[in-house]
Design an enzyme around this catalytic site. Structure first.
Site, PDB file in Angstrom:
ATOM      1  N   LYS A  83      -7.250 -58.560  86.283  1.00  7.67           N
ATOM      2  CA  LYS A  83      -7.702 -58.576  84.886  1.00  7.67           C
ATOM      3  C   LYS A  83      -9.216 -58.437  84.848  1.00  7.67           C
ATOM      4  O   LYS A  83      -9.934 -59.027  85.668  1.00  7.67           O
ATOM      5  CB  LYS A  83      -7.259 -59.880  84.231  1.00  7.67           C
ATOM      6  CG  LYS A  83      -7.491 -59.967  82.738  1.00  7.67           C
ATOM      7  CD  LYS A  83      -6.908 -61.270  82.185  1.00  7.67           C
ATOM      8  CE  LYS A  83      -7.123 -61.428  80.699  1.00  7.67           C
ATOM      9  NZ  LYS A  83      -6.549 -62.687  80.177  1.00  7.67           N
TER      10      LYS A  83
ATOM     11  N   SER B 181      -3.636 -62.379  76.284  1.00  4.80           N
ATOM     12  CA  SER B 181      -4.644 -61.346  76.444  1.00  4.80           C
ATOM     13  C   SER B 181      -4.522 -60.546  77.732  1.00  4.80           C
ATOM     14  O   SER B 181      -5.208 -59.530  77.899  1.00  4.80           O
ATOM     15  CB  SER B 181      -6.041 -62.002  76.412  1.00  4.80           C
ATOM     16  OG  SER B 181      -6.183 -62.917  77.491  1.00  4.80           O
TER      17      SER B 181
ATOM     18  N   SER C 247      -1.955 -66.683  77.873  1.00  2.78           N
ATOM     19  CA  SER C 247      -2.295 -65.277  78.105  1.00  2.78           C
ATOM     20  C   SER C 247      -1.668 -64.662  79.337  1.00  2.78           C
ATOM     21  O   SER C 247      -1.768 -63.450  79.542  1.00  2.78           O
ATOM     22  CB  SER C 247      -3.823 -65.109  78.173  1.00  2.78           C
ATOM     23  OG  SER C 247      -4.396 -65.314  76.917  1.00  2.78           O
TER      24      SER C 247
END
EC number: 6.3.5.7
Length: 549
Positions: free
Chosen positions: A125, A200, A224
């Site tokens: 990420k 996210s 997330s």
């Protein structure tokens, strides 16, 4: 070096053999239920066991010399090139993947030891720092930023032979639930490209779901990792706060942030967690507790007894199945509870009266911490600078142009909650609620071995459906935020489908354990996964085009 924001043509320089994908839209129909996970590793032989673990299959292929690391990397990159125009999972693709794979092959040719993640392509990420490629946090204020160091989790992955394939898309600084909040692109769900992958960590979840990489790292502040795992039909693991070092993770809410793992199987997520866990002197909040060998529990189904989970006490949180939850999700979770009963578990409903208080408490605390953490991005200390005549204008313009709307809103909310005259009414009270939630979870876990709930109130919704309704989007976090407030570990794994998309949309079951009891969650999750009858969780985007190649 490739540019920060990758278009599909950025990979053309790899010169890989490709087959064109058919038109891929939400109306494209193909059988997603007939292909196993292990079959999706191009050119790979059947895995050494029936676990459908990509990591174990890759290791078997390398050590048996049936495939080289370079062949495996080329295969994965080919699929990434084919699917990325439809998904937009990545913000940056590494140009050193094949070189690193060749280095592994060279070591094997010399009969040298290679790490347990050798040849495994890992997505990271983009709010987790990497020294050799950009790390933007999905924000314009960090556009083209290249950290001078690797996050501890990334460093440990590399030390064990893992290859970072690229940086995945996210909502800006982790603030969002759809990945529509990225400053650069919107990621699509591999099960239906007209729908969101969750957030996210939507890019990390979509990349694993589409087998663009074997596993990936995400971050979880209020769900997330777990909510995108549910939306994309993959396994998502949020560890206990302190199990994994946060060093190198861009801070959003420091008392809630954790680095988590995605995999297409429980075994893959558990192996990755074992690789990145352990104390780190660079993170004062990381635990000194020893890390168990999670892999000993990842055995094949033929080693299980008739009731492999005999006597396990499972609490079904009744507040998570109230009105507001999609009926299809409720049915899937009840079916999962019935399956656990068949495995020998004792299921009972558990009430957590403070459960509904978690959402407002979370958004007060997370916004307050973000207003403090993001103050460093002022164009002088950190972040891109906008030319201005005066200092105040420089600060204001740099932040106004660098931050997106959602980040600005949360900074304002947090600043208000921390301001004089409002601190006690908001921040202090939210901390008191957090203590109540932590105590209620402790009481429930004293009487049960694990707790279960849906991972989200619904399956993936359409892109743009909730973008202009932030309260509706925030309400979708109701299933996950309490776990972060309590600092507990949680595992999400696919348990069924609801109607929607070309072949249905996956639903995730959330398993919650006591602090530092990831081992139990992984054991239970693995047995559940290996004994679940029915369709395999392979998205239609790749089910026919790749598996048949």
């Amino acid at each position: 070096m490739l540019s920060t924001f990758q278009s599909p043509r950025s990979l053309s320089r790899l010169h890989l053999p490709l087959r064109p994908l058919k038109a891929l839209s939400s109306s494209h129909r193909t059988a997603a239920t007939t292909t196993t996970t292990s079959a999706l590793i191009d050119q790979s032989p059947p895995p050494a066991s029936s676990l459908s673990s990509q990591i174990l299959s890759i290791r078997h292929s390398l050590l048996s010399r049936e495939l080289t690391a370079t062949q495996l990397a080329e295969s994965c990159l080919s699929r990434l090139l084919l699917t990325e125009p439809h998904l937009n999972s990545f913000l940056h693709i590494s140009d050193s993947v094949l070189r690193e794979a060749q280095e592994i092959d060279d070591r094997l040719s010399r009969n040298e030891d290679v790490g347990p993640l050798a040849g495994v392509l890992v997505g990271v990420k983009d709010n987790i720092c990497t020294a050799d490629m950009p790390s933007t946090g999905g924000s314009r204020i960090l556009e083209s930023y290249r950290p001078p160091f690797d996050a501890t989790a990334v460093k440990r992955v590399k030390e064990l032979g893992g290859i970072v394939v690229g940086k995945t898309n996210l909502d800006e600084f982790g603030m969002g639930s759809t990945t529509e909040g990225s400053a650069y692109k919107v990621t699509s769900n591999p099960w239906d490209v007209s729908r969101v992958p969750g957030g996210s960590s939507g890019g990390s979840a979509a990349a694993v779901s589409a087998r663009q990489c074997a596993v990936s790292l995400g971050s979880d502040t209020g769900g997330s990792v777990r909510q995108p795992a549910s939306f994309c039909g993959v396994v998502g693991l949020k560890p206990t706060y302190g199990r994994v070092s946060r060093y190198g993770l861009m801070a959003y809410a420091s008392s809630l942030d954790v680095i988590g793992c995605f995999g297409s199987s429980v075994a893959d997520a558990g192996i990755l967690l074992g690789a990145i866990s352990g104390h780190d002197r660079l993170d004062a909040t990381s635990s000194h507790r020893g890390v168990p060998d999670f892999s000993i529990h990842f055995t094949s189904a033929d080693t299980f007894g008739a009731k492999p989970l005999e006597g396990l006490r499972v609490g079904l949180i009744c507040e998570t199945l109230d009105s507001g939850v999609d009926p299809g999700v409720t049915s899937a979770v009840h079916a999962a509870a019935s399956h656990l009963e068949e495995l020998g578990c004792v299921i009972k409903e558990v009430s957590l009266p403070s459960f509904s208080l978690g959402l407002p408490a979370y958004y007060i605390l997370a916004s307050s911490e973000s207003s403090s953490n993001l103050s460093r991005y002022d164009g002088i200390r950190y972040g891109n600078q906008v030319a201005a005549e005066g200092l105040n204008s420089l600060y204001g313009n740099s932040r106004a142009l660098g931050f997106g709307a959602e980040v600005k809103m949360r900074i304002l909310m947090g600043t208000y909650a921390l301001s004089a005259g409002y601190y006690d009414a908001y921040y202090k009270r939210a901390q008191q609620v957090r203590t109540v939630i932590r105590n209620s979870f402790k009481a429930a876990l004293d009487e049960n071995d694990i707790l279960i709930s849906p991972a989200a109130p619904s399956a993936a919704y359409r892109i743009g459906e909730k973008k202009n309704d932030p309260l509706a989007m925030y309400a979708g976090d109701i299933m996950t935020v309490n776990v972060n407030l309590a600092g507990l570990p949680a595992l999400v794994l696919p348990c069924g489908f609801v109607e929607g998309g070309p072949t249905g949309l996956p639903v995730g079951l959330q398993m919650i354990g006591a602090a530092f009891d990831e081992e139990k969650l992984l054991k239970v999750g693995h047995i559940f996964e290996q004994t679940l009858q029915g369709p395999k969780f392979v998205p239609p985007l790749i089910a026919s085009e790749v598996a048949s190649s």
